[in-house]
Design a protein around this motif. Structure first.
Motif, short mmCIF file in Angstrom:
data_model
loop_
_atom_site.label_atom_id
_atom_site.label_comp_id
_atom_site.label_asym_id
_atom_site.label_seq_id
_atom_site.Cartn_x
_atom_site.Cartn_y
_atom_site.Cartn_z
N MET A 7 1.10 -1.31 -0.11
CA MET A 7 -0.23 -0.04 0.10
C MET A 7 0.96 1.31 0.03
O MET A 7 1.95 1.42 0.89
CB MET A 7 -0.69 0.12 1.23
CG MET A 7 -1.76 -1.21 1.37
SD MET A 7 -3.20 -1.23 0.52
CE MET A 7 -4.05 0.22 1.44
N MET A 9 0.46 5.68 0.06
CA MET A 9 -0.14 6.51 0.47
C MET A 9 0.42 7.90 0.39
O MET A 9 1.71 8.12 0.77
CB MET A 9 -1.04 6.52 1.90
CG MET A 9 -1.48 5.30 2.08
SD MET A 9 -3.00 4.82 1.09
CE MET A 9 -3.90 6.37 1.41
N SER A 38 -1.61 -3.88 -10.01
CA SER A 38 -1.32 -2.74 -9.45
C SER A 38 -2.25 -1.60 -9.95
O SER A 38 -2.78 -1.63 -11.00
CB SER A 38 0.19 -2.33 -9.89
OG SER A 38 0.43 -2.07 -11.00
N PRO A 40 -3.83 2.85 -9.14
CA PRO A 40 -3.83 3.97 -8.26
C PRO A 40 -5.27 3.81 -7.49
O PRO A 40 -6.22 3.28 -8.15
CB PRO A 40 -3.69 5.20 -8.93
CG PRO A 40 -4.30 4.82 -10.28
CD PRO A 40 -3.73 3.31 -10.57
N PHE A 41 -5.42 4.42 -6.42
CA PHE A 41 -7.07 4.60 -5.76
C PHE A 41 -7.80 5.83 -6.56
O PHE A 41 -6.94 6.53 -7.27
CB PHE A 41 -6.76 4.93 -4.49
CG PHE A 41 -6.03 3.94 -3.60
CD1 PHE A 41 -6.30 2.56 -3.79
CD2 PHE A 41 -5.24 4.28 -2.40
CE1 PHE A 41 -5.70 1.60 -2.95
CE2 PHE A 41 -4.68 3.45 -1.93
CZ PHE A 41 -4.88 2.19 -2.00
N ALA A 42 -9.13 5.65 -6.72
CA ALA A 42 -9.68 6.33 -7.48
C ALA A 42 -9.75 7.87 -6.86
O ALA A 42 -9.92 8.72 -7.76
CB ALA A 42 -11.26 6.14 -7.45
N ASP A 43 -9.29 8.05 -5.78
CA ASP A 43 -9.42 9.43 -5.06
C ASP A 43 -8.08 9.89 -5.11
O ASP A 43 -7.82 10.98 -4.54
CB ASP A 43 -9.93 9.53 -3.69
CG ASP A 43 -9.01 8.57 -2.65
OD1 ASP A 43 -7.82 8.05 -3.09
OD2 ASP A 43 -9.21 8.72 -1.56
N ARG A 44 -7.00 9.44 -5.85
CA ARG A 44 -5.60 9.92 -6.05
C ARG A 44 -4.89 9.85 -4.86
O ARG A 44 -3.75 10.58 -4.60
CB ARG A 44 -5.64 11.12 -6.81
CG ARG A 44 -6.52 11.03 -8.19
CD ARG A 44 -6.26 10.04 -9.07
NE ARG A 44 -5.11 10.59 -9.79
CZ ARG A 44 -4.29 9.89 -11.02
NH1 ARG A 44 -4.52 8.70 -11.00
NH2 ARG A 44 -3.49 10.48 -11.46
N SER A 45 -5.40 9.10 -3.88
CA SER A 45 -4.74 9.35 -2.33
C SER A 45 -3.21 8.48 -2.37
O SER A 45 -2.50 8.74 -1.43
CB SER A 45 -5.56 8.95 -1.22
OG SER A 45 -6.12 7.73 -1.33
N GLY A 47 -1.80 4.13 -3.71
CA GLY A 47 -2.32 3.06 -4.81
C GLY A 47 -1.89 1.70 -4.03
O GLY A 47 -1.47 1.70 -2.85
N ALA A 48 -1.94 0.71 -4.74
CA ALA A 48 -1.46 -0.67 -4.21
C ALA A 48 -0.82 -1.55 -5.15
O ALA A 48 -1.24 -1.28 -6.47
CB ALA A 48 -2.59 -1.07 -3.53
N TRP A 74 5.72 8.96 -0.77
CA TRP A 74 4.84 7.98 -0.36
C TRP A 74 5.19 7.19 0.76
O TRP A 74 6.41 6.87 1.13
CB TRP A 74 4.26 7.03 -1.37
CG TRP A 74 3.74 7.32 -2.61
CD1 TRP A 74 2.32 7.57 -2.85
CD2 TRP A 74 4.67 8.08 -3.91
NE1 TRP A 74 2.17 8.02 -4.14
CE2 TRP A 74 3.33 8.47 -4.74
CE3 TRP A 74 5.61 8.54 -4.08
CZ2 TRP A 74 3.68 8.92 -5.90
CZ3 TRP A 74 6.12 9.00 -5.25
CH2 TRP A 74 4.94 9.39 -6.23
#
Length: 84
Positions: A7, A9, A38, A40-45, A47-48, A74
């Motif tokens: 993860m 962030m 792999s 990114p998270f949709a809110d751009r905070s 990814g993983a 990150w």
């Protein structure tokens, strides 16, 4: 090999120039058969990515060599993941 969830962030000081380096790092892991997926998270905070490694020590060494981590942009956390 065991699966590990890595993860990432974003911190406020993210350098956008590091993103292509991070993506190239993930591509290399994919070519080695170590990165199953792999993104990114949709809110751009952040990814993983799902990493294959022999041990937690190896997974940490790999994740900590990621430009996302070495740049300081990150926070990186690694979890052993018992997937089915």
């Amino acid at each position: 090999m065991t699966r590990f969830l890595v993860m990432l962030m974003r911190r406020p000081q993210v350098d956008p120039a590091v993103i292509p380096l991070h993506q190239a790092f993930l591509d290399t892991l994919r070519e080695q058969g170590r990165n199953e997926m792999s993104g990114p998270f949709a809110d751009r905070s952040g990814g993983a990515y799902l990493l294959r490694a022999q041990s937690m020590d190896e997974a940490l060494a790999i994740a900590h060599s990621d430009p996302a981590h070495t740049s300081g942009g990150w926070d990186v956390t690694v979890y052993e993941w018992n997937t089915h």
